[in-house]
Design an enzyme around this catalytic site. Structure first.
Site, PDB file in Angstrom:
ATOM      1  N   LYS A  80       0.902  -1.048  -0.047  1.00  0.00           N
ATOM      2  CA  LYS A  80      -0.023   0.187   0.063  1.00  0.00           C
ATOM      3  C   LYS A  80       0.956   1.122  -0.063  1.00  0.00           C
ATOM      4  CE  LYS A  80      -3.714   2.096   2.469  1.00  0.00           C
ATOM      5  NZ  LYS A  80      -4.590   1.973   3.944  1.00  0.00           N
ATOM      6  N   SER A 155      -9.544   1.783   3.235  1.00  0.00           N
ATOM      7  CA  SER A 155      -8.659   2.685   2.215  1.00  0.00           C
ATOM      8  C   SER A 155      -7.864   1.851   1.528  1.00  0.00           C
ATOM      9  CB  SER A 155      -7.976   3.663   3.107  1.00  0.00           C
ATOM     10  OG  SER A 155      -7.278   3.219   4.042  1.00  0.00           O
ATOM     11  N   SER A 179      -9.771  -0.575   7.493  1.00  0.00           N
ATOM     12  CA  SER A 179      -9.276  -0.370   6.137  1.00  0.00           C
ATOM     13  C   SER A 179      -8.492  -1.505   5.583  1.00  0.00           C
ATOM     14  CB  SER A 179      -8.268   0.717   5.960  1.00  0.00           C
ATOM     15  OG  SER A 179      -8.893   2.028   5.879  1.00  0.00           O
TER      16      SER A 179
HETATM   17  N1  GLN Z   1     -12.925   4.211   6.811  1.00  0.00           N
HETATM   18  C1  GLN Z   1     -12.263   4.682   8.110  1.00  0.00           C
HETATM   19  C2  GLN Z   1     -11.585   5.912   7.956  1.00  0.00           C
HETATM   20  O1  GLN Z   1     -12.015   6.511   6.927  1.00  0.00           O
HETATM   21  C3  GLN Z   1     -11.014   3.703   8.305  1.00  0.00           C
HETATM   22  C4  GLN Z   1      -9.703   4.143   7.697  1.00  0.00           C
HETATM   23  C5  GLN Z   1      -8.577   3.149   7.973  1.00  0.00           C
HETATM   24  O2  GLN Z   1      -8.708   2.093   8.498  1.00  0.00           O
HETATM   25  N2  GLN Z   1      -7.326   3.485   7.334  1.00  0.00           N
HETATM   26  O3  GLN Z   1     -11.288   6.517   8.708  1.00  0.00           O
END
Ligand code: GLN
Length: 486
Positions: A80, A155, A179
């Site tokens: 990532k 994400s 994420s």
């Molecule tokens: N969807 C969550 C957010 O937008 C989680 C993001 C993540 O785990 N990096 O904060």
């Protein structure tokens, strides 16, 4: 090379590399070819290291010929784009980092390379890992390989899509509020978020430091276990990494579920959960029961405050972490500002950050500002303790907790763009693990009537990834025996 699928799991590739049926260079070429075919539609990669990956694969092949076997020889990995790889741009899918190259490998990357993994490229994601759809990326959205009208989740959407489309064996992701687990569910792959502190964060660009975890996607449990085994463990470069021994996860997958106690939180199966997902998970639960597991209802009384707590703490930490992107030290500097530092910084941040990152910086600055600190930030810290306590209490009675991953089977591309709050609310089943620092695993268990994959989430006690992986393995076997729950 024969058909795609035979090399898709790391275990098969590893066996073939060991018996010299295939070499790493061929494996990398195979995945490069697939990336060439599929990535233009999916947009899963931000950068493909074709030349370097082939070179590194040849080096692994040379080592193997000299009799130096490595645990991950044959593993083709994507990373990532929020994790540092030496000499490569780390973009965090943000314009603010434009042109910035990392001068070192993140600890997880260095360890995986040392174990023989070859990094094929970096994957697209939401900007600074903020989002649930992968649409907040300066590189544009990633599409779900199962249905291109849907997002892959976020994400870490690029990592999940890359594994699901067979563009690599495994991919690193990060999980701050879900994420890894949510995109794993949407893309029908295995996604593992380890215990907070299990994997070093050194070299990970911080979003919310008390919640961030590096973890992995793979198409099999064995793949995820092998990656975790090689990258986990204490790291002097990360003071929050834990001095806890790392088991040989991949060797411990065959544990029986006889007598296993599975907790089902009533709050996770209440209104708001898609009926078909509920039905599929109930079938899985029945299968577990009939193979000797004990099913126990539990209650997570403070779960309903999870989203509010998470979005206060995560944005507060993000507003502080993102302050370093000032147009001076890293990446993009706005042009035509003369020498006024404040103006350079304001313009660079205005031009560099996308809408969601700005929203979070503002929210986070607000909840930390004097006058509001006690009402929001301090209170959220207290509620975080309550959520952790609920889970600690549950784990006095049960070995794992089983929950849905998402309230709905998928998110259509573009459908949540104007409704960030609705997007935040969809994280309700994943944020508790982050707030409590627990490990969480998502495995695919069937296909929804919409045609999209459905995942199940398991949580375990801190540092009990081993249990989690063996239960996940069993869940996937049960799902397979049932022909996939539907
Ligand atoms: N969807 C969550 C957010 O937008 C989680 C993001 C993540 O785990 N990096 O904060």
């Amino acid at each position: 090379m024969n058909g795609d699928l035979s090399w898709r799991s790391f275990a098969c590739a590893r066996r073939a590399v060991r018996t010299r049926e295939i070499c790493c260079e061929e494996l990398v070429s195979h995945f490069l070819e697939r990336i060439g075919e599929k990535n233009k539609h999916l947009n899963a990669f931000t950068f493909v290291r074709a030349g370097r990956a082939l070179e590194e694969a040849r080096a692994v092949d040379r080592d193997l010929r000299r009799g130096r076997d490595m645990p991950l020889a044959g593993l083709v990995l994507a990373v990532k784009d929020v994790i540092c790889i030496k000499d490569l741009e780390v973009t965090c899918a943000s314009n603010v980092l434009q042109g910035f190259r990392s001068v070192y490998d993140a600890t997880c990357v260095a360890r995986l390379r040392r174990a023989g993994a070859v990094i094929i490229g970096t994957t697209n994601c939401d900007e600074f890992a903020m989002g649930s759809t992968n649409e907040n990326s300066c590189f544009g959205p990633v599409l779900n390989p199962h249905d291109q009208e849907y997002v892959p989740g976020g994400s870490s959407g690029g990592s999940a899509a890359a594994v699901a489309a067979g563009l690599c064996h495994a991919a690193l992701g990060t999980d701050t509020g879900g994420s890894i687990r949510q995109p794993a569910a949407f893309c029908g792959v295995v996604g593992l978020k380890p215990t907070y502190g299990r994997v070093s964060r050194s070299g990970l660009v911080a979003f919310a430091s008390s919640l961030d975890c590096v973890g992995t996607f793979a198409c099999t449990i064995n793949g995820a276990a092998s990656v975790l085994e090689s990258m986990a463990g204490l790291d002097p470069l990360d003071a929050t990494s834990a001095p806890v021994g790392v088991p040989r996860y991949a060797k411990e997958l065959a544990r029986s579920v006889e007598g296993l106690k599975i907790g089902l939180p009533a709050e996770c199966f209440a209104d708001g959960l898609d009926g078909d997902i509920r039905r599929m998970l109930e079938s899985l639960i029945e299968e577990f029961r009939s193979t000797g597991a004990e099913i126990q209802p539990i209650s997570l009384a403070h779960m309903e405050y999870g989203i509010a707590t998470y979005y206060i703490l995560a944005t507060a930490e993000a507003s502080s972490n993102l302050a370093r992107f000032d147009g001076i030290r890293y990446g993009k500097r706005a042009r035509g500002n003369g020498s006024d530092v404040k103006r350079i910084s304001t313009r660079s941040r205005t031009e560099g950050f996308g809408a969601e990152a700005k929203r979070r910086i503002m929210l986070g600055t607000y909840v930390l500002s004097s006058g509001y600190y006690d009402a929001y930030y301090a209170k959220a810290q207290r509620v975080r303790s309550l959520i952790r306590r609920d889970l600690d209490a549950a784990f006095e009675d049960v070995d794992v907790v089983l929950t849905p991953v998402t309230p709905s089977p998928g998110i259509r591309v573009g459908s949540l763009l104007d409704d960030p709050l609705k997007m935040y609310l969809s994280d309700l089943y994943t944020v508790p693990a982050n707030l409590a620092g627990l490990p969480g695993l998502v495995v695919p268990v069937g296909t929804h009537p919409s045609g999209l994959p459905v995942g199940a989430q398991f949580l375990a006690r801190p540092f009990d990834e081993s249990r989690l992986l063996s239960v996940g393995q069993r869940a996937m076997e049960l799902a397979q025996q049932a022909g996939g729950f539907a």
